[in-house]
Motif scaffolding. Structure first.
Motif, PDB file in Angstrom:
ATOM      1  N   SER A  56      -0.965   5.028   6.237  1.00 19.46           N
ATOM      2  CA  SER A  56      -1.619   4.719   7.517  1.00 19.46           C
ATOM      3  C   SER A  56      -2.975   5.424   7.611  1.00 19.46           C
ATOM      4  O   SER A  56      -3.964   4.837   8.064  1.00 19.46           O
ATOM      5  CB  SER A  56      -0.722   5.146   8.681  1.00 19.46           C
ATOM      6  N   ASN A  57      -3.020   6.689   7.172  1.00 18.97           N
ATOM      7  CA  ASN A  57      -4.287   7.424   7.189  1.00 18.97           C
ATOM      8  C   ASN A  57      -5.294   6.802   6.225  1.00 18.97           C
ATOM      9  O   ASN A  57      -6.498   6.757   6.506  1.00 18.97           O
ATOM     10  CB  ASN A  57      -4.050   8.894   6.827  1.00 18.97           C
ATOM     11  N   TYR A  58      -4.797   6.326   5.084  1.00 23.58           N
ATOM     12  CA  TYR A  58      -5.696   5.674   4.124  1.00 23.58           C
ATOM     13  C   TYR A  58      -6.281   4.402   4.729  1.00 23.58           C
ATOM     14  O   TYR A  58      -7.485   4.114   4.563  1.00 23.58           O
ATOM     15  CB  TYR A  58      -4.939   5.360   2.838  1.00 23.58           C
ATOM     16  N   ALA A  59      -5.447   3.637   5.430  1.00 20.47           N
ATOM     17  CA  ALA A  59      -5.933   2.404   6.061  1.00 20.47           C
ATOM     18  C   ALA A  59      -6.985   2.710   7.121  1.00 20.47           C
ATOM     19  O   ALA A  59      -7.928   1.937   7.321  1.00 20.47           O
ATOM     20  CB  ALA A  59      -4.757   1.638   6.675  1.00 20.47           C
ATOM     21  N   ALA A  60      -6.847   3.859   7.786  1.00 20.75           N
ATOM     22  CA  ALA A  60      -7.771   4.200   8.863  1.00 20.75           C
ATOM     23  C   ALA A  60      -9.046   4.883   8.369  1.00 20.75           C
ATOM     24  O   ALA A  60     -10.139   4.627   8.885  1.00 20.75           O
ATOM     25  CB  ALA A  60      -7.072   5.107   9.880  1.00 20.75           C
ATOM     26  N   TYR A  61      -8.903   5.762   7.345  1.00 15.25           N
ATOM     27  CA  TYR A  61     -10.040   6.602   6.947  1.00 15.25           C
ATOM     28  C   TYR A  61     -10.490   6.409   5.499  1.00 15.25           C
ATOM     29  O   TYR A  61     -11.521   6.955   5.106  1.00 15.25           O
ATOM     30  CB  TYR A  61      -9.683   8.081   7.156  1.00 15.25           C
ATOM     31  N   GLY A  62      -9.738   5.665   4.711  1.00 14.24           N
ATOM     32  CA  GLY A  62     -10.129   5.486   3.318  1.00 14.24           C
ATOM     33  C   GLY A  62      -9.577   6.569   2.414  1.00 14.24           C
ATOM     34  O   GLY A  62      -8.545   7.184   2.714  1.00 14.24           O
ATOM     35  N   LEU A  63     -10.261   6.800   1.304  1.00 14.76           N
ATOM     36  CA  LEU A  63      -9.803   7.703   0.255  1.00 14.76           C
ATOM     37  C   LEU A  63      -9.425   9.072   0.800  1.00 14.76           C
ATOM     38  O   LEU A  63     -10.185   9.707   1.528  1.00 14.76           O
ATOM     39  CB  LEU A  63     -10.903   7.864  -0.803  1.00 14.76           C
TER      40      LEU A  63
END
Length: 216
Positions: A56-63
């Motif tokens: 979920s964090n990757y979807a929101a903020y990327g790498l």
């Protein structure tokens, strides 16, 4: 050229290569003070929940970027690596995950102060961070062995290791639920299963340096 001349030439080349290696000053472990401070709060979550949160964090903020510090001390006349131990089993380098848009160096200084400095200490700028020793990329969060490659397409996580030079003296204040340990580099290199692919590669990454052990 005779055999003696060939051997001498090889010795000269080896001596020249050794001279070209940059020296790292290492101070005895006894030079440092180790105290404790309030325990850090860690998320108590199942593996599946952790993976979902990271996706979920990757979807929101990327790498997702993790930065780790390579801190060296001398003990028994040999270089040792400082590691943090959690729950008597999990071992990791001092460091942690960057915030969105945070630089590598700012994030590493913040994490080092959070995990190794006194509460309220404003010494984030005092950490002398050197070069990046290596980078690992992970294409997904379900596989926990990172891939050592800069060509991983769609990588979700990047781990970067930085050499951090310690001064002659320093006070370390470690959270009560963590323990700072010194492990011989020779032991780390032979214990891939214990320390994982990133930490166990550090002795090889440091082979381009020479160690200047001071005060023994």
């Amino acid at each position: 050229m005779g055999d003696d001349g060939h051997v001498n030439a090889m010795e000269d080349d080896e001596a020249s290569a050794a001279e070209q290696r940059r020296a790292i000053d290492i101070y005895p472990l006894r030079n440092y003070f180790f105290g404790s401070k309030e325990a850090l709060l860690f998320k108590n979550e199942a593996l599946a929940d952790r993976v979902q949160r990271m996706n979920s964090n990757y979807a929101a903020y990327g790498l997702r970027t993790y930065v780790g510090a390579v801190l060296l001390v001398e003990l028994f006349k040999h270089p040792h690596l400082l590691l943090l131990r959690l729950r008597n089993s999990i071992v990791q380098l001092p460091g942690g995950r960057l915030r969105p848009n945070e630089s590598d160096l700012d994030g590493l200084r913040r994490k080092l102060s959070s995990k190794l400095s006194a509460i309220g200490a404003s010494d984030a700028s005092d950490w002398e961070i050197g070069e990046c020793l290596g980078m690992w990329w992970r294409p997904d969060f379900e596989t926990f062995d990172p891939h050592l490659s800069s060509n991983v397409k769609g990588a979700k996580e990047c781990t970067k290791l930085f050499l951090v030079m310690l001064p002659e003296n320093r006070e370390f204040f470690v959270p009560k639920n963590l323990k700072l340990i010194a492990v011989p580099l020779c032991q780390i290199q032979k214990s891939h299963e214990t320390y994982g692919p990133v930490i166990s590669s550090i002795p090889q990454l440091l082979s381009k340096f020479s160690f200047n052990i001071i005060g023994t």
